[in-house]
Design an enzyme around this catalytic site. Structure first.
Site, mmCIF file in Angstrom:
data_model
loop_
_atom_site.group_PDB
_atom_site.id
_atom_site.type_symbol
_atom_site.label_atom_id
_atom_site.label_comp_id
_atom_site.label_asym_id
_atom_site.label_seq_id
_atom_site.Cartn_x
_atom_site.Cartn_y
_atom_site.Cartn_z
ATOM 1 N N TYR A 27 0.831 -1.212 0.000
ATOM 2 C CA TYR A 27 0.000 0.000 0.000
ATOM 3 C C TYR A 27 0.862 1.258 0.000
ATOM 4 O O TYR A 27 0.524 2.248 -0.654
ATOM 5 C CB TYR A 27 -0.987 -0.008 1.183
ATOM 6 C CG TYR A 27 -2.209 -0.840 0.849
ATOM 7 C CD1 TYR A 27 -3.276 -0.284 0.158
ATOM 8 C CD2 TYR A 27 -2.260 -2.195 1.162
ATOM 9 C CE1 TYR A 27 -4.372 -1.044 -0.205
ATOM 10 C CE2 TYR A 27 -3.354 -2.964 0.810
ATOM 11 C CZ TYR A 27 -4.408 -2.387 0.129
ATOM 12 O OH TYR A 27 -5.489 -3.145 -0.240
ATOM 13 N N ARG B 261 2.009 1.855 -3.498
ATOM 14 C CA ARG B 261 0.892 2.328 -4.337
ATOM 15 C C ARG B 261 0.520 3.760 -3.986
ATOM 16 O O ARG B 261 0.243 4.587 -4.853
ATOM 17 C CB ARG B 261 -0.321 1.417 -4.151
ATOM 18 C CG ARG B 261 -0.140 0.066 -4.834
ATOM 19 C CD ARG B 261 -1.261 -0.887 -4.481
ATOM 20 N NE ARG B 261 -2.561 -0.358 -4.842
ATOM 21 C CZ ARG B 261 -3.713 -0.727 -4.262
ATOM 22 N NH1 ARG B 261 -3.719 -1.616 -3.293
ATOM 23 N NH2 ARG B 261 -4.847 -0.214 -4.651
ATOM 24 N N HIS C 290 -14.820 1.895 -1.557
ATOM 25 C CA HIS C 290 -13.779 1.009 -1.021
ATOM 26 C C HIS C 290 -12.759 1.757 -0.174
ATOM 27 O O HIS C 290 -11.634 1.285 -0.002
ATOM 28 C CB HIS C 290 -13.089 0.257 -2.173
ATOM 29 C CG HIS C 290 -13.996 -0.718 -2.870
ATOM 30 N ND1 HIS C 290 -13.683 -1.328 -4.060
ATOM 31 C CD2 HIS C 290 -15.222 -1.205 -2.514
ATOM 32 C CE1 HIS C 290 -14.681 -2.138 -4.416
ATOM 33 N NE2 HIS C 290 -15.626 -2.071 -3.497
ATOM 34 N N CYS D 231 -6.925 2.697 12.731
ATOM 35 C CA CYS D 231 -6.397 1.739 13.695
ATOM 36 C C CYS D 231 -7.123 0.404 13.544
ATOM 37 O O CYS D 231 -8.312 0.359 13.236
ATOM 38 C CB CYS D 231 -6.573 2.293 15.108
ATOM 39 S SG CYS D 231 -5.883 1.198 16.362
ATOM 40 N N THR E 225 -14.687 -0.237 -15.120
ATOM 41 C CA THR E 225 -14.736 -1.285 -14.093
ATOM 42 C C THR E 225 -15.106 -2.621 -14.722
ATOM 43 O O THR E 225 -15.941 -2.677 -15.622
ATOM 44 C CB THR E 225 -15.720 -0.955 -12.941
ATOM 45 O OG1 THR E 225 -15.905 -2.137 -12.134
ATOM 46 C CG2 THR E 225 -17.062 -0.440 -13.414
#
Ligand code: APR
Length: 240
Positions: free
Chosen positions: A66, A69, A117, A125, A185
């Site tokens: 991540y 990205r 998303h 957290c 998509t």
């Protein structure tokens, strides 16, 4: 002559145009899509990394995926596809229901963007309700929250529920709209792929922009086998 000509009358008559977008609209900003040949990182399958199981098993690996990205996304720019979606607001009311976590619709200037998303730019957290935009230079792989537990990207992983407030609002918008554009998509992922179904059930005109066929292509009123950055500016031109 634009690819949208067959439905221009319906766009003009629509109270609101709703976009459902996916990784394809950001592909031309240099951000890889998930499926197909783009979906590998250091030989790991993106589909397997984007799971709670992968994070529990190897939080460092998933955090690093991540982080990389996020770095690429922050260095990327919205492309003419994002810009056209934002510019359309000069002529009509527009809502964007996006599966993308990259924030590029917002950076292009779209004012109503629902992030189904989550966002790669935020962290939250794994234990308490702490959530924040990721500050540059945040240390740790993954970093720890002030409560001592691990932070995670504020995105929805496979098998996780969508944020329910966002999802309910998206379903409302989709089922109440009269014109929907499904752009970039694969419509492989549920429940986001139910939004065009909801719109269709309520009589909306559906247009798909995708170089490839999707499971809903045959349900569309118009399919445009082109890239978003080519076709969406044509739609704006029809109004300017
Ligand atoms: N313009 C339009 N469509 C494009 C373009 C383009 N320039 N480039 C690629 N596409 C299409 C591809 O043909 C493909 O159908 O975009 C689609 C991208 O599909 P996916 O990679 O499956 O992305 P998406 O549909 O957004 O995936 C949904 O799955 O991995 C999860 O959470 C992740 O939000 C993601 C979700």
């Amino acid at each position: 002559m634009s690819a949208f000509d067959p439905v221009l009358g319906q766009v003009r008559a629509a109270e609101k145009v709703v976009f459902v977008t996916g990784a394809g609209i950001s592909q031309e900003s240099g951000i890889p899509t998930f499926r197909g040949r783009d979906g590998l990182w250091r030989n790991h399958d993106a589909m397997k990394l984007a799971t709670i199981g992968a994070f529990e098993e190897n939080p460092k690996l998933v955090w690093e995926w991540y982080a990389e990205r996020r770095k690429n996304i922050l260095a990327a720019l919205p492309n003419p596809g994002h810009a056209a979606v934002a510019e359309l607001e000069r002529y009509m009311v527009v809502s964007v229901l996006t599966q993308n976590v990259d924030g590029l619709h917002q950076r292009a200037g779209s004012s109503e963007v629902l992030e189904l998303h989550g966002s790669i730019i935020r962290t939250r957290c794994t234990s308490c309700d702490f959530i924040q935009e990721i500050p540059s230079g945040l240390q740790g792989s993954p970093p720890l929250c002030r409560c001592g537990c691990m932070l995670r990207p504020d995105v929805v992983w496979f098998g996780e529920e969508l944020p329910q407030d966002v999802w309910k609002k998206a379903v409302n918008i989709a089922s109440g709209c009269d014109f929907m554009i499904v752009a970039g998509t694969s419509l492989e992922v549920s429940p986001a792929n139910m939004l065009p179904v909801e719109a269709k059930r309520n009589g909306a005109t559906l247009v798909e922009i995708n170089p490839d066929v999707t499971p809903m292509s045959s349900e569309m009123d118009l399919t445009i086998r082109e890239k978003c950055s080519v076709v969406l500016p044509e739609l704006v031109s029809a109004f300017s």
